[in-house]
Design a protein around this motif. Structure first.
Motif: not given
Length: 507
Positions: A224-228, A233-244, A246-247
Motif C-alpha cells: 500500500v505504501d509502495f502504491t501511494m 510529489f516526485p523527487g522527495l524520496h530522501w525527505l522523511p515523512g513524505t509519501g515517496m 515511505r514508498a
C-alpha cells in the motif's frame, strides 16, 4: 589615544569593505542565477511552443513544473482535458509539460502501438517516480537482450499449465473466504476488501508459506505504501515523512524479505522438494538453466532479481487487478444477463462432469474467461504507459525533442476501437490483447495479463457458483472515477448476500 582611534577607524573600514565585497558577490551570484533561471524558463517555453504549433494543448505552461500541480491535485480532470485536446486533433496527439519535460499525449490506436513497440525511438518511462520505486535494475528498464532472456525464462516457469493451476488453487479458497465474510458484513467499500483479498491471494500463490503471517501482514502494508508512492510529489524520496520516502523504504523491506524467499526456494528445489508456489516453479527453471550451462543458479538469475520481479507481480495484484475486480461488480450490476450466463455455463459444466472441482473446470469455462477478458477491455485498469523519446524525432508531423515524455493512452485508444462502450463477452476473442493495448504492446507487454484473467475469471466463477447477491448503493459520486493510481469508480458501496449454492449434479 589618537593612534587608537585611527586604528579603530581602519578596522571598521576593513570590516565594512569586507562586508561590502561579500554583499556584492552574493548580489552578483543571485543576479547570474536569476538570469540563468529566466533563460531556462524562456527556453522551456519556446521548446514547448515549438511542439504545440503542430497540435493541441495548453497555451502556456508553468516554468519548471509545467502542469504537474494540476496532475497531482486533480488527476481525473487533468487527464480528461488532455483526452479532449487529443480527440480534437485529427492525428490523436496533444501536448503539455510535466516537471520540466515536454509531454506528447497519444490517443490514436496506431500511434499508441507505434510508441509501445518502437524500441529504437522510445524507452519505457512508466511514471515520474518509477525509477525510484521500481529501481533501475527492474525488468521494465532492462536492455532488449537481457529483457528477452528474462522473458524467455519467465514464460515456461510462471505461465505453464501446472503453474497456473497451482495459482488458481492457492487463490480460490481466499476468494471464497472473502465473499463469505462480505456476505455477513453489511455495507462495505468493496475496494478495500478486494485489495486485502488480492494481497492474500497473490502472496499465497507466489510465495506460499515462505512468508510468516507477520511478514505477510507487513508486506500487505508495504505494498500500500509502495502504491501511494505513485501518487506522491516526485523527487522527495530522501525527505522523511513524505509519501515517496515511505514508498522507497517499503520497497527495501519487501526486497529484503523476497530475496531470502528466493534463496530458500532455490534450496528446496535443489533438494528435490515438490513445488508449492509459483516462486518454486521459477526456481526450478533457474536451476535447470544453471545445470544446462554448467554454472551456479545465481549466475543465471540472482535471488535479488527474482525478488524484484515477484514484487512487481505483488504490486500489480493489489493495484491493477483490484481495479478490474471492482469494475467487474459494477459491470455485473449494469448487465445482469452476464451473471445469469455465467451461472448457466457453470451448471452445464457441472452436469457434464460432477467429479471436477471449480479449478479443474476453469479451463472449460470459455464464457467465464471471455467475460474476464471483456472486463479488462471495457474498463482498462491502467490508463496510460509513459515512454521517453530516445532521440529527436517527428511523430505524425509533431516535432518531439529527445527526452520528451511520450504517453500512449490505453484508455484513449480504447475509445477509438470497435464496440467501445459495449460489454459483450461472447464477441471477445482477443484473450492475448493484441487488438487492444490494455497490457501494452511489444517486448514490454505486461506478462501479468494471464494472472489478471485468471483472478477476474475465478472471482466471477465463485460469485456465480455460490449465487451471491450484491446490491450497490449509488451516490452522486458513483459515476465518477479516481486514480489510485489505476482507475477505480469513485465509490463502491456494496451489500453482499448469499442465495442457495449452485448444486453439482448427483447420480
Amino acid at each position: 589615544m589618537l593612534r587608537s582611534l585611527v586604528g579603530s577607524e581602519m578596522c571598521i573600514r576593513d570590516r565594512v569593505s569586507t562586508q561590502s565585497t561579500g554583499t556584492s558577490l552574493l548580489s552578483m551570484f543571485l543576479t547570474i542565477l536569476g538570469s540563468l533561471l529566466l533563460a531556462y524558463a524562456v527556453y522551456e517555453q519556446l521548446s514547448y511552443l515549438l511542439i504545440r504549433r503542430s497540435c493541441q494543448g495548453p497555451l502556456l505552461v508553468l516554468p519548471f513544473f509545467g502542469s504537474l500541480f494540476q496532475m497531482v491535485l486533480a488527476p481525473v480532470p487533468f487527464w480528461k482535458a488532455q483526452d479532449e485536446y487529443s480527440d480534437s486533433d485529427d492525428k490523436g496527439i496533444s501536448v503539455n509539460a510535466l516537471a520540466g519535460k515536454n509531454m506528447v499525449y497519444v490517443t490514436s490506436p496506431g500511434l499508441c502501438h507505434k510508441v509501445m513497440t518502437g524500441l529504437k525511438d522510445f524507452i519505457l518511462y512508466a511514471h515520474p517516480n518509477a525509477n525510484w520505486l521500481f529501481g533501475s535494475e527492474n525488468l521494465i528498464y532492462m536492455d532488449p537482450e537481457p529483457h528477452k532472456d528474462m522473458r524467455v525464462m519467465l514464460n515456461p516457469a510462471l505461465f505453464s499449465k501446472e503453474a497456473l493451476e497451482m495459482w488458481r488453487r492457492a487463490a480460490e479458497p481466499i476468494i471464497r473466504r472473502t465473499l463469505e465474510d462480505l456476505a455477513g458484513k453489511g455495507e462495505v467499500e468493496a475496494r478495500f476488501d478486494l485489495r486485502i483479498m488480492n494481497a492474500a491471494a497473490s502472496q499465497e500463490s507466489f510465495v506460499a508459506d515462505y512468508l510468516t503471517p507477520e511478514q505477510k501482514a507487513q508486506t500487505s502494508l508495504d505494498i500500500v505504501d509502495f502504491t501511494m508512492g505513485f501518487l506522491s510529489f516526485p523527487g522527495l524520496h530522501w525527505l522523511p515523512g513524505t509519501g515517496m520516502n515511505r514508498a522507497v523504504r517499503a520497497r527495501s523491506r519487501m526486497l529484503a524479505i523476497l530475496t531470502k524467499v528466493a534463496d530458500r526456494s532455490k534450496q528446496n528445489m535443489q533438494a528435490g522438494k515438490p513445488a508449492k508456489c509459483v516462486m518454486d516453479f521459477w526456481s526450478a527453471e533457474v536451476l535447470r538453466k544453471a545445470e544446462q550451462n554448467g554454472t551456479l543458479a545465481d549466475a543465471v538469475l540472482s535471488s535479488a532479481d527474482m525478488a524484484c520481479t515477484v514484487m512487481d507481480f505483488l504490486f500489480a495484484s493489489q493495484d491493477a487487478t483490484t481495479s478490474a475486480l471492482v469494475w467487474s461488480l459494477a459491470i455485473l450490476k449494469d448487465h445482469p444477463g452476464v451473471l445469469t450466463a455465467l451461472r448457466e455455463e457453470l451448471q452445464t459444466a457441472r452436469e457434464a462432469d460432477p467429479s471436477k472441482d471449480l479449478c479443474s473446470l476453469f479451463s472449460e469455462l470459455s464464457y467465464t474467461q471471455a467475460a474476464a477478458v471483456e472486463v479488462l477491455r471495457y474498463r482498462p485498469p491502467v490508463p496510460m504507459v509513459p515512454h521517453l523519446a530516445k532521440r529527436d524525432l517527428v511523430l505524425e508531423g509533431v516535432a518531439v525533442p529527445k527526452g520528451s515524455m511520450v504517453i500512449p493512452s490505453i484508455a484513449g485508444a480504447a475509445g477509438h476501437m470497435p464496440d467501445f462502450g459495449k460489454f459483450v463477452p461472447e464477441n471477445n476473442r482477443d484473450s492475448d490483447f493484441n487488438q487492444t493495448y490494455v497490457f501494452g504492446a511489444g517486448p514490454h507487454k505486461c506478462p501479468g495479463r494471464r494472472y489478471a484473467i485468471q483472478l477476474v475469471g475465478l472471482f466471477l466463477a465463485v460469485l456465480a457458483e455460490e449465487e451471491y447477491t450484491f446490491d450497490r448503493r449509488l451516490t452522486a459520486q458513483s459515476g465518477d472515477t479516481i486514480f489510485m493510481p489505476t482507475v477505480f469508480p469513485a465509490d463502491n458501496l456494496y451489500t453482499f448476500g448469499k442465495k442457495q449454492r449452485c448444486q453439482q449434479a448427483v447420480a
